[in-house]
Design a protein around this motif. Structure first.
Motif, PDB file in Angstrom:
ATOM      1  N   ALA A  55      -1.985   1.140  -1.016  1.00 18.27           N
ATOM      2  CA  ALA A  55      -0.638   1.035  -1.582  1.00 18.27           C
ATOM      3  C   ALA A  55      -0.632   0.244  -2.888  1.00 18.27           C
ATOM      4  O   ALA A  55       0.084   0.601  -3.829  1.00 18.27           O
ATOM      5  CB  ALA A  55       0.322   0.414  -0.570  1.00 18.27           C
ATOM      6  N   GLU A  56      -1.417  -0.812  -2.970  1.00 14.86           N
ATOM      7  CA  GLU A  56      -1.446  -1.626  -4.186  1.00 14.86           C
ATOM      8  C   GLU A  56      -1.924  -0.795  -5.383  1.00 14.86           C
ATOM      9  O   GLU A  56      -1.346  -0.860  -6.468  1.00 14.86           O
ATOM     10  CB  GLU A  56      -2.330  -2.854  -4.001  1.00 14.86           C
ATOM     11  CG  GLU A  56      -2.309  -3.789  -5.187  1.00 14.86           C
ATOM     12  CD  GLU A  56      -0.924  -4.344  -5.518  1.00 14.86           C
ATOM     13  OE1 GLU A  56      -0.633  -4.509  -6.718  1.00 14.86           O
ATOM     14  OE2 GLU A  56      -0.123  -4.580  -4.595  1.00 14.86           O
ATOM     15  N   ARG A  77       0.835   1.619  -6.325  1.00 14.08           N
ATOM     16  CA  ARG A  77       1.925   0.911  -7.019  1.00 14.08           C
ATOM     17  C   ARG A  77       1.533   0.624  -8.466  1.00 14.08           C
ATOM     18  O   ARG A  77       2.342   0.797  -9.383  1.00 14.08           O
ATOM     19  CB  ARG A  77       2.254  -0.399  -6.305  1.00 14.08           C
ATOM     20  CG  ARG A  77       2.956  -0.219  -4.987  1.00 14.08           C
ATOM     21  CD  ARG A  77       3.309  -1.583  -4.390  1.00 14.08           C
ATOM     22  NE  ARG A  77       3.617  -1.429  -2.984  1.00 14.08           N
ATOM     23  CZ  ARG A  77       3.016  -2.084  -2.001  1.00 14.08           C
ATOM     24  NH1 ARG A  77       2.068  -2.974  -2.270  1.00 14.08           N
ATOM     25  NH2 ARG A  77       3.364  -1.877  -0.761  1.00 14.08           N
ATOM     26  N   ASP A  95      10.723  -6.009  -8.143  1.00 18.42           N
ATOM     27  CA  ASP A  95       9.787  -6.644  -7.216  1.00 18.42           C
ATOM     28  C   ASP A  95      10.645  -7.311  -6.151  1.00 18.42           C
ATOM     29  O   ASP A  95      11.370  -8.269  -6.429  1.00 18.42           O
ATOM     30  CB  ASP A  95       8.919  -7.662  -7.951  1.00 18.42           C
ATOM     31  CG  ASP A  95       7.815  -8.239  -7.075  1.00 18.42           C
ATOM     32  OD1 ASP A  95       7.988  -8.288  -5.837  1.00 18.42           O
ATOM     33  OD2 ASP A  95       6.790  -8.653  -7.632  1.00 18.42           O
ATOM     34  N   THR A  96      10.582  -6.805  -4.935  1.00 13.10           N
ATOM     35  CA  THR A  96      11.423  -7.330  -3.870  1.00 13.10           C
ATOM     36  C   THR A  96      10.786  -8.527  -3.181  1.00 13.10           C
ATOM     37  O   THR A  96      11.299  -9.013  -2.190  1.00 13.10           O
ATOM     38  CB  THR A  96      11.750  -6.232  -2.832  1.00 13.10           C
ATOM     39  OG1 THR A  96      10.537  -5.784  -2.235  1.00 13.10           O
ATOM     40  CG2 THR A  96      12.489  -5.087  -3.485  1.00 13.10           C
ATOM     41  N   TRP A 149       5.875  -6.406  -3.708  1.00 11.09           N
ATOM     42  CA  TRP A 149       6.394  -5.179  -3.104  1.00 11.09           C
ATOM     43  C   TRP A 149       7.311  -4.519  -4.121  1.00 11.09           C
ATOM     44  O   TRP A 149       8.468  -4.896  -4.285  1.00 11.09           O
ATOM     45  CB  TRP A 149       7.165  -5.505  -1.820  1.00 11.09           C
ATOM     46  CG  TRP A 149       7.392  -4.303  -0.983  1.00 11.09           C
ATOM     47  CD1 TRP A 149       8.467  -3.475  -1.054  1.00 11.09           C
ATOM     48  CD2 TRP A 149       6.548  -3.786   0.027  1.00 11.09           C
ATOM     49  NE1 TRP A 149       8.344  -2.462  -0.154  1.00 11.09           N
ATOM     50  CE2 TRP A 149       7.154  -2.631   0.538  1.00 11.09           C
ATOM     51  CE3 TRP A 149       5.318  -4.171   0.547  1.00 11.09           C
ATOM     52  CZ2 TRP A 149       6.596  -1.879   1.549  1.00 11.09           C
ATOM     53  CZ3 TRP A 149       4.771  -3.416   1.552  1.00 11.09           C
ATOM     54  CH2 TRP A 149       5.403  -2.287   2.039  1.00 11.09           C
TER      55      TRP A 149
END
Length: 116
Positions: A14-15, A18, A31-32, A36
């Motif tokens: 995932a990183e 992203r 960016d939550t 993320w």
């Protein structure tokens, strides 16, 4: 009532995916927390196709000129998993995400709904 759609891509890395969406495709994001990232996508549309097989969902990015987009993304070391093919309704290819998944990419020849 409904004011948007949230698409989720499940990834083995995932990183890396992203980072690809942020740095290669240049999508704005929030960016939550903890890195993320949630990305703003281009305008979207949804179609419902019949099937006799298992129900599934697919995600395709759209562009105005596939040849130019392929050239631009190739210059950013994006891997294409198959050559562009004329499907009649559009010209279709797919890119490899760093996490291993595929993301469809096409130039539609049909009328689009995303700017209605």
């Amino acid at each position: 009532m409904i004011n948007g759609a949230h698409v989720i891509i499940y990834s083995r890395d995932a990183e890396a995916d992203r980072t690809f969406l942020r740095d290669v495709l240049g999508y704005p994001h929030v960016d939550t927390g903890g890195g993320w990232l949630i990305f703003k996508l281009p305008p979207a549309e949804v179609a419902v196709h019949p099937t006799d097989g298992a129900e599934k969902h697919e995600l395709y990015l759209m562009c105005d000129n596939l040849e130019e987009t392929i050239t631009e993304l190739t210059g950013k070391d994006v891997e294409f998993v198959r050559p562009a093919e004329d499907q009649g309704w559009g010209i279709l290819t797919a890119i490899r995400l760093p996490g291993g998944g595929e993301l469809g990419l096409y130039q539609p020849r049909h009328q689009t709904a995303h700017n209605l």
